[in-house]
Design a protein around this motif. Sequence first.
Motif, PDB file in Angstrom:
ATOM      1  N   PHE A  44      87.064 -20.239  69.648  1.00 19.80           N
ATOM      2  CA  PHE A  44      88.105 -20.227  69.485  1.00 19.80           C
ATOM      3  C   PHE A  44      88.352 -18.762  70.444  1.00 19.80           C
ATOM      4  O   PHE A  44      89.047 -17.969  71.027  1.00 19.80           O
ATOM      5  CB  PHE A  44      89.454 -19.941  68.643  1.00 19.80           C
ATOM      6  CG  PHE A  44      89.379 -21.395  68.462  1.00 19.80           C
ATOM      7  CD1 PHE A  44      90.038 -22.133  68.452  1.00 19.80           C
ATOM      8  CD2 PHE A  44      89.676 -21.352  66.778  1.00 19.80           C
ATOM      9  CE1 PHE A  44      90.865 -23.280  68.348  1.00 19.80           C
ATOM     10  CE2 PHE A  44      89.122 -22.883  66.334  1.00 19.80           C
ATOM     11  CZ  PHE A  44      90.503 -23.894  67.356  1.00 19.80           C
ATOM     12  N   GLU A  45      86.919 -18.147  70.133  1.00 16.97           N
ATOM     13  CA  GLU A  45      86.497 -17.044  71.173  1.00 16.97           C
ATOM     14  C   GLU A  45      87.496 -17.407  72.527  1.00 16.97           C
ATOM     15  O   GLU A  45      86.937 -17.878  73.354  1.00 16.97           O
ATOM     16  CB  GLU A  45      84.893 -16.551  70.498  1.00 16.97           C
ATOM     17  CG  GLU A  45      84.462 -15.949  69.497  1.00 16.97           C
ATOM     18  CD  GLU A  45      83.338 -16.046  70.085  1.00 16.97           C
ATOM     19  OE1 GLU A  45      82.666 -15.730  70.952  1.00 16.97           O
ATOM     20  OE2 GLU A  45      83.011 -15.467  68.738  1.00 16.97           O
ATOM     21  N   GLY A  46      88.300 -16.259  72.631  1.00 16.95           N
ATOM     22  CA  GLY A  46      88.425 -16.210  74.262  1.00 16.95           C
ATOM     23  C   GLY A  46      90.091 -16.477  74.039  1.00 16.95           C
ATOM     24  O   GLY A  46      90.635 -17.088  75.445  1.00 16.95           O
ATOM     25  N   ARG A  47      90.324 -17.449  73.368  1.00 16.33           N
ATOM     26  CA  ARG A  47      91.138 -18.339  73.391  1.00 16.33           C
ATOM     27  C   ARG A  47      92.366 -17.101  72.261  1.00 16.33           C
ATOM     28  O   ARG A  47      93.672 -17.434  72.750  1.00 16.33           O
ATOM     29  CB  ARG A  47      91.489 -19.619  73.181  1.00 16.33           C
ATOM     30  CG  ARG A  47      90.134 -20.083  74.225  1.00 16.33           C
ATOM     31  CD  ARG A  47      90.682 -21.723  74.071  1.00 16.33           C
ATOM     32  NE  ARG A  47      89.435 -22.562  75.101  1.00 16.33           N
ATOM     33  CZ  ARG A  47      89.990 -24.103  75.354  1.00 16.33           C
ATOM     34  NH1 ARG A  47      90.147 -24.540  74.014  1.00 16.33           N
ATOM     35  NH2 ARG A  47      88.773 -24.554  75.582  1.00 16.33           N
ATOM     36  N   VAL A  48      91.842 -17.154  71.504  1.00 17.20           N
ATOM     37  CA  VAL A  48      92.719 -16.704  70.233  1.00 17.20           C
ATOM     38  C   VAL A  48      92.326 -15.056  69.800  1.00 17.20           C
ATOM     39  O   VAL A  48      91.154 -14.895  69.774  1.00 17.20           O
ATOM     40  CB  VAL A  48      92.440 -17.721  68.672  1.00 17.20           C
ATOM     41  CG1 VAL A  48      93.446 -16.453  67.817  1.00 17.20           C
ATOM     42  CG2 VAL A  48      92.929 -19.171  69.444  1.00 17.20           C
ATOM     43  N   ASP A  49      92.676 -14.393  70.093  1.00 13.34           N
ATOM     44  CA  ASP A  49      92.593 -13.071  69.578  1.00 13.34           C
ATOM     45  C   ASP A  49      92.375 -12.570  68.139  1.00 13.34           C
ATOM     46  O   ASP A  49      92.941 -13.236  67.365  1.00 13.34           O
ATOM     47  CB  ASP A  49      93.385 -11.581  70.260  1.00 13.34           C
ATOM     48  CG  ASP A  49      94.782 -11.687  69.653  1.00 13.34           C
ATOM     49  OD1 ASP A  49      95.574 -12.920  68.966  1.00 13.34           O
ATOM     50  OD2 ASP A  49      95.694 -11.208  70.089  1.00 13.34           O
ATOM     51  N   GLU A  50      91.846 -12.052  67.729  1.00 12.98           N
ATOM     52  CA  GLU A  50      91.941 -11.724  66.205  1.00 12.98           C
ATOM     53  C   GLU A  50      93.100 -11.160  65.094  1.00 12.98           C
ATOM     54  O   GLU A  50      93.215 -11.718  63.997  1.00 12.98           O
ATOM     55  CB  GLU A  50      91.329 -10.154  65.737  1.00 12.98           C
ATOM     56  CG  GLU A  50      90.178 -10.196  64.002  1.00 12.98           C
ATOM     57  CD  GLU A  50      89.008  -9.046  64.607  1.00 12.98           C
ATOM     58  OE1 GLU A  50      89.388  -8.118  63.658  1.00 12.98           O
ATOM     59  OE2 GLU A  50      89.109  -8.446  65.088  1.00 12.98           O
ATOM     60  N   ASP A  51      94.193 -10.323  66.388  1.00  7.92           N
ATOM     61  CA  ASP A  51      95.599  -9.895  65.494  1.00  7.92           C
ATOM     62  C   ASP A  51      96.419 -12.014  65.016  1.00  7.92           C
ATOM     63  O   ASP A  51      97.031 -11.838  63.749  1.00  7.92           O
ATOM     64  CB  ASP A  51      96.880  -9.945  66.005  1.00  7.92           C
ATOM     65  CG  ASP A  51      95.936  -8.216  66.571  1.00  7.92           C
ATOM     66  OD1 ASP A  51      95.385  -7.770  64.715  1.00  7.92           O
ATOM     67  OD2 ASP A  51      96.560  -7.109  67.368  1.00  7.92           O
ATOM     68  N   THR A  52      95.735 -12.489  66.121  1.00  6.75           N
ATOM     69  CA  THR A  52      96.680 -13.585  65.888  1.00  6.75           C
ATOM     70  C   THR A  52      95.621 -15.198  64.682  1.00  6.75           C
ATOM     71  O   THR A  52      96.184 -15.433  63.823  1.00  6.75           O
ATOM     72  CB  THR A  52      96.674 -14.907  66.829  1.00  6.75           C
ATOM     73  OG1 THR A  52      97.625 -14.269  68.193  1.00  6.75           O
ATOM     74  CG2 THR A  52      97.304 -16.363  66.032  1.00  6.75           C
ATOM     75  N   VAL A  53      94.503 -14.633  64.332  1.00  2.00           N
ATOM     76  CA  VAL A  53      93.579 -15.338  63.164  1.00  2.00           C
ATOM     77  C   VAL A  53      94.038 -14.735  61.960  1.00  2.00           C
ATOM     78  O   VAL A  53      94.242 -15.603  61.579  1.00  2.00           O
ATOM     79  CB  VAL A  53      91.803 -15.167  63.652  1.00  2.00           C
ATOM     80  CG1 VAL A  53      90.978 -15.745  62.222  1.00  2.00           C
ATOM     81  CG2 VAL A  53      91.806 -16.057  64.516  1.00  2.00           C
ATOM     82  N   LYS A  54      94.560 -13.083  62.169  1.00  2.00           N
ATOM     83  CA  LYS A  54      94.724 -12.822  60.823  1.00  2.00           C
ATOM     84  C   LYS A  54      95.874 -13.165  60.168  1.00  2.00           C
ATOM     85  O   LYS A  54      96.131 -13.141  59.434  1.00  2.00           O
ATOM     86  CB  LYS A  54      94.865 -10.746  61.110  1.00  2.00           C
ATOM     87  CG  LYS A  54      93.658 -10.713  61.474  1.00  2.00           C
ATOM     88  CD  LYS A  54      93.553  -8.654  61.098  1.00  2.00           C
ATOM     89  CE  LYS A  54      92.204  -8.339  61.300  1.00  2.00           C
ATOM     90  NZ  LYS A  54      92.598  -6.717  61.316  1.00  2.00           N
ATOM     91  N   LYS A  55      97.506 -13.458  60.946  1.00  2.00           N
ATOM     92  CA  LYS A  55      98.543 -13.910  61.209  1.00  2.00           C
ATOM     93  C   LYS A  55      97.680 -14.817  60.258  1.00  2.00           C
ATOM     94  O   LYS A  55      99.055 -15.438  59.842  1.00  2.00           O
ATOM     95  CB  LYS A  55      99.804 -13.995  62.106  1.00  2.00           C
ATOM     96  CG  LYS A  55     100.057 -12.639  63.361  1.00  2.00           C
ATOM     97  CD  LYS A  55     100.726 -12.464  63.959  1.00  2.00           C
ATOM     98  CE  LYS A  55     101.061 -11.118  64.322  1.00  2.00           C
ATOM     99  NZ  LYS A  55     101.934 -10.903  65.481  1.00  2.00           N
ATOM    100  N   ILE A  56      97.450 -15.718  61.045  1.00  3.26           N
ATOM    101  CA  ILE A  56      97.065 -17.687  60.613  1.00  3.26           C
ATOM    102  C   ILE A  56      96.794 -17.498  59.087  1.00  3.26           C
ATOM    103  O   ILE A  56      97.013 -18.080  58.225  1.00  3.26           O
ATOM    104  CB  ILE A  56      96.203 -18.364  61.226  1.00  3.26           C
ATOM    105  CG1 ILE A  56      97.779 -18.186  62.311  1.00  3.26           C
ATOM    106  CG2 ILE A  56      96.106 -19.080  61.196  1.00  3.26           C
ATOM    107  CD1 ILE A  56      96.045 -18.569  64.696  1.00  3.26           C
TER     108      ILE A  56
END
Length: 79
Positions: A44-56
Amino acid sequence: MIQLNALLLVYLSFFVLRSAFQVFLNRLNTAHLRRHGSTVPSVFEGRVDEDTVKKISAYTLDSSRFGMVSTLVSQGAFL
């Protein structure tokens, strides 16, 4: 009072073992998520940022915690 016979004891044993295994798997999953949940998977690199992954990850941890409490309460009520 409920008379304890062999069939009831076998059923209760499987019920408790299944519940314990379910809790174990849930805790294993949440421990893995806590260790690796803040990093973006290479797929998912380039498609999803780190903040979104933390929220998920935070949502998944909260949902998992609530789901486990709900499951244990309903299993307790079932017995």
